[in-house]
Design a protein around this motif. Structure first.
Motif, mmCIF file in Angstrom:
data_model
loop_
_atom_site.group_PDB
_atom_site.id
_atom_site.type_symbol
_atom_site.label_atom_id
_atom_site.label_comp_id
_atom_site.label_asym_id
_atom_site.label_seq_id
_atom_site.Cartn_x
_atom_site.Cartn_y
_atom_site.Cartn_z
ATOM 1 N N ASN A 92 0.818 -1.212 0.000
ATOM 2 C CA ASN A 92 0.000 0.000 0.000
ATOM 3 C C ASN A 92 0.850 1.260 0.000
ATOM 4 N N GLN A 152 -10.201 -6.870 -0.205
ATOM 5 C CA GLN A 152 -9.942 -5.674 -1.010
ATOM 6 C C GLN A 152 -11.000 -5.430 -2.082
ATOM 7 N N THR A 156 -8.214 -1.042 1.696
ATOM 8 C CA THR A 156 -6.915 -0.903 1.033
ATOM 9 C C THR A 156 -6.013 -2.058 1.463
#
Length: 438
Positions: A155, A278, A284
């Motif tokens: 991320n 997700q 996220t």
């Protein structure tokens, strides 16, 4: 010789190897989006790594005995370092899959060599037990924390760094290992049966192709030919790759099958969960990592405090059945999570599978498999059940991909029903008894 430093070297090596099995999962949706892949193709990135790892694991242990633990440990670390760099810099699926396959080879050399290093330097039973406990905790931490860490790294840094982060760690391990591990001395072990190892790998790769449904006839012919050749080599060679005598034990055969099913179920769970959190629940990658962290904590607490008490009250078979039932309950809970779009069922499913089921199953299955194995065959038996676990994962992922929706987007419950079936097969095998016992 500083034994604590030696233990740290071996433990960090196995930590990186264990971490890399799990760390990719939450990064998969980002990899697919970046490389333009579909939901039913990303599994190859995980499947090939696990399959090659499992197929070469027995050969890796044999080479460690023949060429020396330091030599093979450093070779495994070196291969893992350069393939991690190559995987992180990949810009296509084919290139990434190639480097993941070579990473699996590096892991297959690294793991048994690290295990051998710990057993060589720590000979006194109490000292060895303590060292193996620390060594095992690094492996467990790498496996448990890999999913969460992978999501956070993907991320904030990008998916490439789930591979590139290995490079500086392995570089340090290589330097310290070169400087501080004793030089290998020539032992009495003979050169492993390379033709048998090649037949094993060919057979496993063809079996995965059959489960994918591609090149069916060619794969089936090569699989049968490889199986026949491998059996002939194992039966007739004076120093076979795998001693067929250990396969006579019903308990080991049972444990090997259970580990095969466990590998298929848990690897499939990690793969599917990365998409569920997700794509269906729109977290996220970092949020998904934090969301799945409690499952790891449950597993560690159960292993540290719960299992010692349970082992005094229940037989290994009952513990294993409890784990398999938890796996089934978790898979059904994930089905409900999709059908009802319920975060509660999603978390309950993850807790049952990763927190409770995996811990109980791994412990119970290990005791079942190893209970009657003679001491001189413990190493081979351990390699066999670990091979079964990884091969199960490598074959299970292509099967799951058949039920995945082709286009990117939310998953349906079809691939999760396959996990339910595998869990039910595990329960059935645990409950099944021959007249004379099994």
């Amino acid at each position: 010789m500083n034994k604590n430093l030696v233990l740290a070297i071996a433990s960090m090596g196995i930590f990186v190897e264990a971490l890399d099995i799990a760390i990719v999962n939450l990064a998969l949706p980002k990899i697919e989006a970046d490389l333009g892949l579909t939901n039913d193709s990303g599994y190859k990135i995980q499947s090939i790594y696990i399959l090659i790892y499992g197929s070469f694991l027995i050969l890796g242990g044999k080479l460690s005995d023949y060429l020396g633990r330091k030599t093979i440990f450093m070779a495994g670390c070196g291969i893992f370092l350069f393939t991690s760099l190559g995987a992180g810099l990949s810009h296509s699926l084919n290139t990434l899959v190639l480097f993941r396959a070579l990473q699996g080879l590096g892991a297959a050399l690294l793991m048994p060599a690290a295990f051998s290093i710990v057993n060589y330097y720590f000979k006194e039973p109490h000292e060895r037990g303590k060292a193996m406990g620390i060594f095992g905790s690094f492996a467990a931490t790498g496996s448990a924390g890999g999913v969460s860490v992978g999501g956070i790294i993907a991320n904030y840094w990008g998916w490439s760094w789930v591979f590139l982060i290995n490079v500086p760690i392995l570089l340090v391990i290589l330097v310290i290992a070169y400087l501080y591990l004793e030089k290998d001395t020539k032992g009495d072990s003979k050169l492993p049966d390379i033709p048998a190892a090649i037949a094993l790998v060919l057979g496993m790769l063809c079996l995965s192709k059959i489960t994918e449904g591609s090149y069916l006839l060619v794969s089936l012919v090569i699989l049968l030919a490889s199986a026949f050749f491998l059996y002939s080599r194992l039966k007739n060679q004076p120093d076979p790759l795998l001693d067929l005598k250990v396969l006579i034990l019903a308990s080991l055969r049972k444990g090997t099958l259970l580990f095969f099913l466990l590998g298929a179920l848990f690897t499939g769970y990690l793969f599917l969960m990365s998409f569920l959190v997700q794509q269906n629940f729109h977290f996220t990658a970092a949020q998904s990592g934090f969301l799945m962290m409690p499952f790891n904590i449950i597993s560690m607490l159960l292993g540290r405090f719960g299992l010692p008490s349970l082992s005094l009250q229940f037989s290994p078979k009952k513990i294993a059945i409890g784990g398999a039932v938890a796996m089934l309950a978790g898979a059904l809970s994930l089905v409900a999570a999709i059908q009802l779009h319920s975060l509660v069922f999603l978390l309950a499913g993850g807790a049952c599978i990763a927190g409770i089921g995996m811990t109980l199953c791994y412990t119970g299955y290990t005791v079942i498999a190893m209970e009657y194995v003679p001491s001189e065959h413990l190493g081979v038996a351990a390699s066999l059940i670990n091979t079964a676990y990884f091969v199960g994962g490598g074959i299970g992922l292509p099967l799951i991909s058949i039920f995945m929706p082709h286009a990117s987007g939310e998953l349906n419950s079809r691939p999760l029903w396959l996990l339910c079936i595998v869990a039910m097969l595990s329960i059935a095998r645990l409950l099944y008894r021959k007249k004379a016992g099994s």
